[in-house]
Write a protein that holds these residues in place. Structure first.
Motif, short mmCIF file in Angstrom:
data_model
loop_
_atom_site.label_atom_id
_atom_site.label_comp_id
_atom_site.label_asym_id
_atom_site.label_seq_id
_atom_site.Cartn_x
_atom_site.Cartn_y
_atom_site.Cartn_z
N LEU A 38 0.06 60.55 60.12
CA LEU A 38 0.65 61.01 61.32
C LEU A 38 1.13 60.11 62.13
CD1 LEU A 38 -2.19 63.92 61.72
CD2 LEU A 38 0.20 64.32 60.50
N PHE B 20 -4.55 62.12 58.43
CA PHE B 20 -4.84 63.62 58.12
C PHE B 20 -5.50 63.81 56.68
CE2 PHE B 20 -3.16 67.85 57.14
CZ PHE B 20 -3.59 68.35 58.14
N VAL C 254 -7.48 65.60 61.78
CA VAL C 254 -6.83 64.23 62.36
C VAL C 254 -7.95 63.37 62.62
CG1 VAL C 254 -5.34 63.31 64.06
CG2 VAL C 254 -5.21 65.88 63.39
N THR D 270 1.47 71.72 59.55
CA THR D 270 2.08 70.36 59.96
C THR D 270 3.52 70.31 60.41
OG1 THR D 270 2.67 69.48 57.93
CG2 THR D 270 0.50 69.16 58.70
#
Length: 487
Positions: free
Chosen positions: A362, A368, A394, A418
């Motif tokens: 990310l 992730f 996360v 996402t």
């Protein structure tokens, strides 16, 4: 954030996802003695093969739908249905004795508890009824959104101010004159411009175009068009003077914002754009063996410097940004995760986190991961799940902090999305009001598919269908740009 390209390409995508997926229901019936032994892995078979997805998890075989899945069409954005058949105690074999494990809880707190300043609510729709599709964060309090007039039909860009609770139109996203079947694809936010590209995914033309608008807003401008292999766009970026993109077959190209012919950036053979100016030697998409391939370098296209990745033995699917890498251990049934720096230092394996396909990285170097929720087995060998565990997480590799994403239904299902930017996104989101409802009924085992050559099941089985209901009013959004820096 990719729309439908073609049936053939969609088939390749699903085939790639299938390569990495566990056995289907038929295999479960043929080996009923295992019963629900690996139910969670089947459940979390989220086919994260397209950018910007909503992973819908539930039942025995999970279905993940891309938010910009792969082309134009009508349908529900946050919806999916899954079906599974689970054998009851019939004439088939029963589960063998298994030592029971003491149940525990998944020690991952929700993102709202870990980073409260980064979690907010936004409406699902604009005032005129157009549905929002989150793209990425522009700042700690600004979210870039696409507003769609119908499913996957992008009409404008908006910036949502989470502090004020208001949205501002950045630009309309026009269809090129005379082009039929046109759909916007990935959007990318640069320092001075926001760029996107589009194509006609439902015909055989190899054609694409690029657009930009100043980040402050204004009228969108078509930068240019490409055909042939250059139109097989993988990711895009935007600088002060050019649109850049990588082609599916490798190589990175640029086109001046003022217009002109595309040119290949020297020394980029075999490279794939990750997020300008960073490139890697692995493609964005790919299932099966391609997904297991390890990245070996990270290249800065502005300076020309390349960093070699220190790939430890026994690791596969390693994907790296400028600083951190995320992969998994080979031959591990639980898909044990691996986190390390590019040079191999600070290696760790965070508990309860697994990589089951899709985007690993990310924005800002966060990782992730999926969360199975399995915390043990009972005396019959049945998996015990933590019904309160998040669906995904996360992970901040600098501090070892994990923040839970999504809400798990009592049945183990749930969904999350996402952000759909071309680069690794800074946004994750889900609909708190959405639930998966499972309805079951008894059917003859003979009506359920089974593997060729295996004995035909007898007796009754329970056939369950899971559908998504409720929600549709607001999204819970995690904006990683609002997370205090840790490194």
């Amino acid at each position: 954030m990719t729309y439908d390209r073609s049936e053939a390409e969609l088939a390749r995508t699903l085939t790639g996802a299938a390569d990495a997926a566990p056995p289907p229901v038929g295999d479960l019936l043929a080996a009923v003695q295992r019963r629900r032994g690996r139910r969670t892995r089947r459940r979390v078979q989220s086919a994260l093969a397209v950018a910007g997805v909503v992973a819908v998890i539930g039942g025995g075989t999970a279905v993940a739908r891309g938010f910009f899945s792969s082309g134009g069409g009508e349908g529900q954005t946050l919806s999916a249905a899954t079906a599974t058949a689970t054998a009851t105690a019939t004439a088939t074999a029963s589960a063998g004795p298994t030592e029971a494990a003491e149940p525990r809880r998944v020690a991952i707190r929700p993102a709202a508890e870990v980073w409260p300043a980064a979690v907010t609510k936004i409406p699902v729709k604009a005032a005129d009824g157009w549905r929002y599709r989150p793209v990425t964060g522009l700042s700690a309090t600004e979210l870039l959104l696409v507003a769609e007039s119908s499913f996957e039909k992008a009409g404008r860009l908006e910036v949502y101010d989470t502090a004020a609770g208001t949205s501002t139109v950045l630009a309309d996203m026009p269809t090129p004159e005379g082009v039929k079947g046109y759909f916007v694809q990935d959007v990318e936010a640069g320092a001075e411009y926001v760029a996107w590209w589009g194509e006609t995914p439902n015909n055989s033309d190899k054609w694409a175009d690029f657009w930009v608008v100043p980040r402050a807003g204004g009228t969108a401008k078509q930068v240019g068009q490409v055909t042939g292999d250059l139109s097989e766009v993988e990711r895009i970026g935007v600088t002060a003077d050019s649109v850049v993109w990588s082609a599916a077959g490798g190589g990175i190209y640029r086109m001046p914002l003022a217009g002109g012919s595309p040119e290949k950036i020297a020394g980029t053979d075999g490279l794939h754009l990750m997020s300008w100016p960073w490139a890697t030697d692995v493609a964005k998409e790919g299932g099966g063996e391609a997904e297991q391939k390890n990245q070996t370098k990270v290249v800065n296209l502005e300076t020309g410097q390349a960093a070699e990745v220190n790939v430890p033995a026994g690791v596969q699917g390693l994907r790296c940004g400028p600083v951190w890498c995320f992969g998994k251990e080979k031959d591990q049934e639980n898909d044990a995760s691996v986190v390390q720096r590019v040079d191999g230092s600070d290696r760790k394996s965070p508990p309860d986190l697994s990589l089951w396909g899709g985007e690993r990285s990310l924005a800002r170097g966060f990782g992730f991961f999926q969360i199975s929720g399995v915390v043990g087995r009972d005396a019959r060998g049945e998996e015990i799940e933590d019904a309160q565990a998040p669906l995904a997480a996360v992970y901040d590799p600098a501090t070892g902090t994990a923040a839970g994403i999504g809400r798990r239904d009592p049945s183990g299902g749930g969904s999350y999305g996402t952000g759909t930017s071309s680069s690794p996104t800074s946004i994750l989101y889900w609909d708190e009001g959405q639930r998966q409802v499972e309805k079951c009924r008894k059917v003859d085992a003979t009506s359920v598919p089974h593997p060729p050559g295996e004995p035909v099941p007898t007796g009754k089985v329970t056939s369950c269908t899971t559908t998504t209901e409720g929600g549709g009013k607001e999204l819970t959004v995690v904006n990683l740009l609002a997370v205090p820096p840790t490194e």
